[in-house]
Design an enzyme around this catalytic site. Structure first.
Site: not given
Ligand SMILES: *Cc1c(COP(=O)(O)O)cnc(C)c1O
Length: 392
Positions: A59, A112, A184, A209
């Site tokens: 971990r 988000y 983000d 993504k």
């Molecule tokens: C999808 C997304 C997230 C979260 O990612 P997950 O892996 O689905 O938790 C955060 N910020 C943005 C802008 C996103 O599009």
């Protein structure tokens, strides 16, 4: 990472190719092994008690997770990085690493949705005061600072409405007030926006993504500036977060081609965006790389590229039902709440309840598109079928 591969003077594509790899440690194999593990053995009690070996318990790190953390650190130009099991977990890790009970956090109104949910539930329950601000506020954010403001959460462009943010201006105000800046940066990634170099302290990626890039794993990353690293490391260890080695492997695999894929998404996305601008059914395309976009000047100043995600607004006379008929007529575009994979996706943009500091954008219904790696002519043909369905 070995000195021979770690060289920030090299170009980004070169670093994406080599970062985090240590073939000399793994019998020359190009990629690190996918280590399925929990227990690590020590040769004797002295080594165990002094911790004098690289790994102690899976971990707390293993060769697979370390490879991706090292790579993300290098790609982001960070002091260090940690992985999280999803993008949202990366956001919560970053916020919890710098906020305590009694602190105040400023969050962009374009954040988000699940980030807002985290703030409204968990952060408020922990006694953290939350305010939302106009994403385009820039240096004007100074007026919203309180003596206990410890962090500013940014996201540019917002992943539904695509407003750009003046990150360097916000960072200057935040740092003067002793607060950290979180971002983000999933849209541009470190390939197209150098978040840490522009003043961000905790650069967050939903690795789900473009890092993974193939719609087959969930992953998050947080890269820290020197002033944010201790908090990140401490909170990560305290929370017991861990990402399974198969998903980390998918992140490492995606990383190698991220720049190439992003450039293709950008080119196809811009071609479709420009074509949409010519359609009589379209009032506006929300894409900061288009010169007509209100955020274009900031995008051009700070960013070096764009991904395949943007939105467009129908003209006022298009009804919500017609916009749904448009979506239902699409064959290549999947209807799915994600993006960053190889495939094209579409969603209806629903902003109800999504804004509290700034008015909701007015106008006809909006659609968000992720332009995938299909042939542009086929993507356009699919959208043409959607427009034809508006008349039906
Ligand atoms: C999808 C997304 C997230 C979260 O990612 P997950 O892996 O689905 O938790 C955060 N910020 C943005 C802008 C996103 O599009």
């Amino acid at each position: 990472m070995s000195a021979s591969h770690s060289n920030p003077a090299r170009g980004l594509a070169t670093r994406l190719t080599h970062a985090g790899r240590k073939p000399e440690d793994f019998h020359g194999f190009v990629n690190p092994p996918v280590v399925h593990a929990s227990t690590v053995l020590f040769p004797d009690s002295k080594t165990m008690l002094t911790g004098a070996q690289p790994f102690h318990y899976a971990r707390r790190g293993n060769p697979t997770t370390n490879a991706l953390e090292d790579a993300v650190t290098e790609i982001e130009g960070a002091a260090g990085a940690r992985l999280a099991p999803s993008g949202l977990a990366a956001i919560s890790l970053a916020l919890l690493s710098c906020l305590s009970s009694g602190d105040h956090v400023l969050i962009t109104d374009s954040a988000y949705g699940p980030t807002r949910n985290l703030a409204e539930t968990t952060l408020r329950r922990l006694g953290i005061d939350v305010d939302y601000y106009d994403p385009t506020i820039g240096a004007g954010i100074a007026a919203l600072f309180k003596p206990n403001t410890k962090a500013v959460m940014t996201e540019a462009p917002g992943s539904l409405t695509f407003e750009m943010q003046d990150i360097p201006a916000i960072a200057e105000v935040a740092h003067a007030a002793g607060a950290l800046v979180l971002m983000d940066n999933t849209w541009a990634t470190a390939c197209f926006f150098r978040a840490i170099e522009h003043g961000v302290d905790l650069s967050i990626q939903a690795g789900t993504k473009y890092l993974v890039g193939h719609s087959d794993a969930m992953l998050g990353t947080v890269a820290a500036s020197p002033r944010a690293l201790d908090g990140l490391v401490e909170t990560y260890g305290a929370l017991g977060l861990h990402v399974g080695p198969d998903d980390v492997f998918l992140g490492l695999r995606g990383l190698r081609t991220m720049d190439v894929r992003l450039r293709h998404h950008m080119a196809s996305g811009l071609e479709i965006a420009r074509w949409l601008q010519t359609r009589p059914e379209v009032a506006r395309v929300r894409h900061p790389a288009l010169p007509e976009d209100p955020g274009h000047a900031i995008w051009k100043r700070d960013f070096t590229g764009a991904c395949g995600l943007f939105a467009f607004d129908f003209i006022d006379s298009v009804s919500l039902e017609q916009s749904h008929a448009f979506l239902d007529a699409l064959k290549l575009f999947g209807l799915g709440y994600s993006w960053g994979g190889f495939e094209s996706l579409a969603i209806p943009v629903r902003l109800k309840g999504a804004r509290t500091a700034t008015p909701l954008p007015e106008g006809g219904p909006s659609i968000r598109l992720h332009i995938g790696l299909e042939d542009v002519a086929d993507i356009r043909g699919d959208l043409e079928a959607g427009f034809a369905a508006l008349k039906g």
